[in-house]
Design an enzyme around this catalytic site. Structure first.
Site, PDB file in Angstrom:
ATOM      1  N   ASP A  48      73.032   3.136  33.602  1.00  0.00           N
ATOM      2  CA  ASP A  48      74.019   4.315  33.290  1.00  0.00           C
ATOM      3  C   ASP A  48      74.808   4.702  34.406  1.00  0.00           C
ATOM      4  O   ASP A  48      75.489   5.717  34.451  1.00  0.00           O
ATOM      5  CB  ASP A  48      73.032   5.370  32.859  1.00  0.00           C
ATOM      6  CG  ASP A  48      72.127   5.726  33.921  1.00  0.00           C
ATOM      7  OD1 ASP A  48      72.007   4.965  34.827  1.00  0.00           O
ATOM      8  OD2 ASP A  48      71.479   6.838  33.486  1.00  0.00           O
ATOM      9  N   HIS A 224      74.083  -3.922  39.032  1.00  0.00           N
ATOM     10  CA  HIS A 224      72.775  -3.083  38.339  1.00  0.00           C
ATOM     11  C   HIS A 224      71.653  -3.399  39.237  1.00  0.00           C
ATOM     12  O   HIS A 224      71.543  -4.411  39.949  1.00  0.00           O
ATOM     13  CB  HIS A 224      72.442  -3.539  37.064  1.00  0.00           C
ATOM     14  CG  HIS A 224      71.469  -2.736  36.456  1.00  0.00           C
ATOM     15  ND1 HIS A 224      71.418  -1.346  36.222  1.00  0.00           N
ATOM     16  CD2 HIS A 224      70.355  -3.098  35.934  1.00  0.00           C
ATOM     17  CE1 HIS A 224      70.284  -1.225  35.461  1.00  0.00           C
ATOM     18  NE2 HIS A 224      69.697  -1.994  35.517  1.00  0.00           N
TER      19      HIS A 224
END
EC number: 3.4.19.12
Length: 234
Positions: A48, A224
């Site tokens: 996110d 990520h």
């Protein structure tokens, strides 16, 4: 384990379980196999834009469980952080709620040495996001307070204030080496980032700060971060 099967931070699972994320990618398969010689497990984090801050916060606090002396030392450092924020120009009423959220989870680690309690806090969206926001503000404060050093590492067209306002403080903004360096130094946390890409090259990693002994290990792949657990050395 798919990203949709957990909230913000997953349960710990075998490092080789992520081989099935890209079964057709020969380079990825080789690198994860190599990684498994040094790391046994992984926790996935939600992609996110907050994954670095959430992963670092959770992983370091988990590493403190049951270590009363280290927890006390870390608490003392955390209690100094409001001064860092004030020195950087942040108003107390704008960061106090986020500081309290982070300090509360530090106190939880001191009183309750269970992984499940810590994981519950980090998987509660409201609590977890307040913790992340505090870490972002602290990162910004550290950079602002050391502008002469950090200005050499950001785009010449952007000054330190603009960089922090647009690239560090907002939720969901991904981080780079500048933010990692700042937060690791701000909280005296040594971490090692393992980089897995699709280049047919050897694995590489970076330790923040250089030559430190890491207490946190993160896996970086395609913008990520996930949490790694090193194999015990015999």
């Amino acid at each position: 384990m798919s990203e949709t099967s957990f909230n913000l931070i997953s349960e710990k699972c075998d490092i080789l379980s992520i081989l099935r994320d890209h079964p057709e990618n020969r380079i990825y398969q080789r690198k994860i196999q190599e990684l498994s010689k040094r790391f046994t497990s992984i926790r996935k984090t939600k992609g996110d834009g907050n994954c670095f801050y959430r992963a670092l916060g959770y992983s370091y606090l988990e590493s403190l469980l049951g270590k009363s002396r280290e927890i006390l030392k870390f608490k003392e450092r955390v209690l100094q952080t409001p001064n860092d924020l004030l020195a950087a120009g942040f108003e107390e009423h704008k960061f106090r709620n986020f500081f309290n959220a982070f300090y509360s989870v530090v106190e939880l680690v001191e009183k309750d040495s269970s992984v499940s309690s810590l994981l519950k806090v980090f998987n509660d969206q409201s609590s977890s996001d307040r913790i992340v926001q505090f870490l972002r503000l602290l990162t910004s404060a550290f950079i602002r307070n050391r502008a002469d050093f950090f200005r050499h590492f950001i785009d010449e067209e952007m000054d330190i204030k603009d960089f922090c306002t647009h690239e560090v403080e907002p939720m969901a903004m991904e981080c780079d080496h500048v933010q990692i360096t700042a937060l690791s130094q701000a909280l005296n946390i040594a971490l090692q980032v393992e980089y897995v890409d699709e280049m047919d090259t050897a694995l590489n990693h970076h330790v923040f700060p250089e030559a430190a002994i890491p207490s946190v290990y993160l896996l970086y792949k395609t913008s990520h971060y996930n949490i790694l657990y090193a194999a015990e050395k015999h």
